[in-house]
Design a protein around this motif. Structure first.
Motif, short mmCIF file in Angstrom:
data_model
loop_
_atom_site.label_atom_id
_atom_site.label_comp_id
_atom_site.label_asym_id
_atom_site.label_seq_id
_atom_site.Cartn_x
_atom_site.Cartn_y
_atom_site.Cartn_z
N THR A 1 8.38 1.13 -0.07
CA THR A 1 7.87 2.23 1.16
C THR A 1 8.92 3.50 1.12
O THR A 1 8.74 4.66 1.06
CB THR A 1 7.64 1.56 2.19
OG1 THR A 1 6.87 0.50 2.38
CG2 THR A 1 7.30 2.79 3.64
N GLN B 1 5.25 8.70 -9.69
CA GLN B 1 4.70 9.74 -8.89
C GLN B 1 4.99 11.00 -9.72
O GLN B 1 6.19 11.28 -10.00
CB GLN B 1 5.32 9.81 -7.68
CG GLN B 1 5.08 10.83 -6.76
CD GLN B 1 3.50 10.93 -6.39
OE1 GLN B 1 2.85 9.94 -6.41
NE2 GLN B 1 2.82 12.28 -6.23
N LYS C 1 7.68 11.45 -3.11
CA LYS C 1 7.00 12.57 -2.40
C LYS C 1 7.59 13.77 -2.09
O LYS C 1 7.49 14.69 -2.16
CB LYS C 1 5.84 12.00 -1.42
CG LYS C 1 4.98 11.02 -2.04
CD LYS C 1 4.00 10.81 -1.05
CE LYS C 1 4.46 9.76 0.03
NZ LYS C 1 3.46 9.18 1.22
N GLU D 1 1.01 -1.04 -0.01
CA GLU D 1 0.03 -0.12 -0.12
C GLU D 1 0.80 1.29 -0.11
O GLU D 1 1.65 1.53 0.94
CB GLU D 1 -0.84 0.07 1.21
CG GLU D 1 -1.96 -1.07 1.24
CD GLU D 1 -3.00 -0.77 0.24
OE1 GLU D 1 -3.41 0.18 -0.16
OE2 GLU D 1 -3.63 -1.95 -0.45
N LEU D 2 0.59 1.97 -1.12
CA LEU D 2 1.53 3.08 -1.21
C LEU D 2 1.03 4.34 -1.66
O LEU D 2 0.00 4.24 -2.43
CB LEU D 2 2.88 2.99 -2.34
CG LEU D 2 3.75 1.75 -2.09
CD1 LEU D 2 4.54 1.53 -3.37
CD2 LEU D 2 4.70 1.84 -0.79
N ASP D 3 1.23 5.48 -1.19
CA ASP D 3 0.46 6.96 -1.33
C ASP D 3 1.11 7.61 -2.52
O ASP D 3 1.59 8.58 -2.33
CB ASP D 3 0.45 7.52 0.01
CG ASP D 3 -0.61 8.84 -0.26
OD1 ASP D 3 -1.48 8.62 -1.14
OD2 ASP D 3 -0.18 9.84 0.31
N ILE D 4 1.10 6.74 -3.56
CA ILE D 4 1.34 7.36 -4.78
C ILE D 4 0.51 7.23 -6.07
O ILE D 4 -0.41 6.49 -5.80
CB ILE D 4 2.91 6.91 -5.08
CG1 ILE D 4 3.05 5.32 -5.42
CG2 ILE D 4 3.95 7.25 -4.35
CD1 ILE D 4 4.34 4.81 -6.08
N ASP D 5 1.04 7.99 -7.10
CA ASP D 5 -0.01 7.69 -8.35
C ASP D 5 -0.14 6.47 -8.72
O ASP D 5 -1.37 6.10 -9.19
CB ASP D 5 0.56 8.61 -9.37
CG ASP D 5 0.44 10.25 -9.08
OD1 ASP D 5 -0.41 10.47 -8.10
OD2 ASP D 5 1.36 11.03 -9.56
N ALA E 1 8.82 5.32 -2.00
CA ALA E 1 7.62 5.92 -2.07
C ALA E 1 7.81 7.63 -1.35
O ALA E 1 7.35 8.57 -1.97
CB ALA E 1 6.03 5.40 -1.62
N ASP E 2 8.35 7.24 -0.29
CA ASP E 2 8.44 8.67 0.59
C ASP E 2 9.53 9.48 -0.24
O ASP E 2 9.58 10.90 -0.16
CB ASP E 2 9.11 8.35 1.98
CG ASP E 2 8.08 7.60 3.00
OD1 ASP E 2 6.82 7.74 2.68
OD2 ASP E 2 8.58 6.51 3.75
#
Length: 390
Positions: A383, A358, A390, A335-339, A386-387
């Motif tokens: 992870t 991203q 961003k 689960e990654l908060d990217i596009d 992804a950081d």
């Protein structure tokens, strides 16, 4: 005696029109010199107008150079024909004797001589078609990646040069095939074929063609010197890479490269559509302070593109191509908060690859990194990546 140079007013394989043109030049007092032709320019000596016949004799072997076989030259000399120079695939002869017999009076024999040229052209045509096929294969295998990696001008120019070479070689073959069929049907060549009507167009097209090739080659060479070819060993790379490396997974540990710098390399390139393109191949271990080991193999392909749309298309194109690979299979994607992010495995490797995007950045990582218990570090790598994105 004054000299001048003139550009041949027709295609270099148009035997009939070249013969007619040289004959007309002699009638105007311009006589072909016994010097090499260059880029389609023929050397002429200015003199008195004369009635001179010119003939182009096909070369019969790739090893033929500036002069024909001595026996053939001697035989034609007996017929009243003088060897002058060579031009492309032909030898040029002339005769100032009005009643000199033709060098080849049998169209069937001339057809056989013309057939020898085909064998010499098949090789270059095959090479052009093979290059064109490889270009199309690379493009269809990843259109966006091909143009983003090499740049529009470089990639497009390379394709156009190969395509133009293949087309021009094919046109030459078709023309000579028609001449060959004409001779096979016992129709003699027209040694006075009109050439003036198409002369201006032919010469202009040659200048345009030269300009096109020179422009494309200069731009491609400029692109090469500006962007491509920056390959280093990881030990020589002093900048911080814009992605997670094996040492980043255990920053407090002791880092060691496997196999020295044999495998551990980094490529840094750029193009108009991708201001930064990197390939990273790392094989290393990190000894943690508690005595445990984290390490293995990491392969990264990284793009910073001109805009978000290109990065999106790259990510999807990379994944689509991966789906066609042998033994492709899904892998649990963190689960990654990217596009965009998708993980998979392929080629029976048993190790995962993850594609992430991203904004205007796309990165693909092949993660063969484990600790002592055999735990794969895909989630940790993704992870942190992804950081960083961003």
């Amino acid at each position: 005696m004054k000299k001048t140079h003139k550009l041949v007013p027709c295609a270099h394989y148009d035997v009939e029109r070249i013969e007619s043109w040289l004959t007309d030049m002699a009638a105007e007092g311009l006589h072909l010199e016994k010097e090499p032709t260059f880029m389609g320019f023929f050397p002429f000596a200015k003199g008195e107008p004369r009635d001179v016949r010119y003939r182009l004799e096909p070369k019969q072997a790739v090893i033929d150079n500036e002069k024909p076989d001595m026996d053939a030259e001697a035989l034609y000399r007996e017929y009243g024909w003088e060897y002058v120079t060579d031009y492309g695939l032909f030898y040029i002869y002339r005769s100032v004797t009005p009643d000199a017999r033709e060098m080849n009076t049998d169209p069937q024999v001339q057809a056989l001589a013309m057939k020898g040229i085909f064998k010499q052209l098949i090789g270059p045509l095959f090479i052009c078609i093979l290059g064109l096929r490889n270009s199309i294969s690379r493009i269809t295998g990843g259109v966006v990646r091909f143009f983003v990696t090499f740049g529009i001008t470089y990639a497009g120019g390379y394709f156009l040069v190969i395509f133009a070479s293949a087309v021009l070689t094919l046109i030459r073959l078709v023309h000579l095939l028609r001449v060959h069929q004409k001779l096979k049907n016992d129709i003699p060549l027209d040694h006075h074929k009109p050439w003036r009507k198409q002369a201006l167009f032919s010469r202009l097209s040659k200048f345009v063609g030269w300009g096109f090739y020179i422009f494309i080659l200069v731009v491609m060479m400029t692109q090469c010197t500006q962007g491509f070819g920056s390959d280093l060993q990881i030990g020589q790379y002093t900048d911080d890479p814009p992605f997670v490396t094996i040492s980043d997974l255990c920053p407090q540990g002791s880092y060691t490269l496997h196999n020295g710098d044999v495998y551990n390399t980094v490529t840094v390139d750029e193009s108009f559509l991708a201001p930064l393109y990197m390939e990273w191949h790392e094989d290393a271990d990190v000894l943690a302070p508690d005595g445990s080991t984290v390490g293995g193999q990491l392969d990264v392909i990284y793009y910073e593109t001109k805009n978000t749309w290109l990065a999106e298309q790259l990510a999807r194109e990379f994944y689509k191509r991966a789906q066609g690979a042998y033994a492709f299979g899904p892998w649990e994607t963190p689960e990654l908060d990217i596009d965009y992010a998708i993980a998979y495995t392929a080629q029976n490797s048993g190790h995962p690859t993850i594609i992430m995007q991203q904004g205007n950045v796309m990165v693909q990582g092949y993660i063969d990194i484990f600790d002592d218990s055999g735990y794969n570090y895909l989630t940790e790598w993704a992870t942190q990546m992804a950081d960083m994105l961003k």
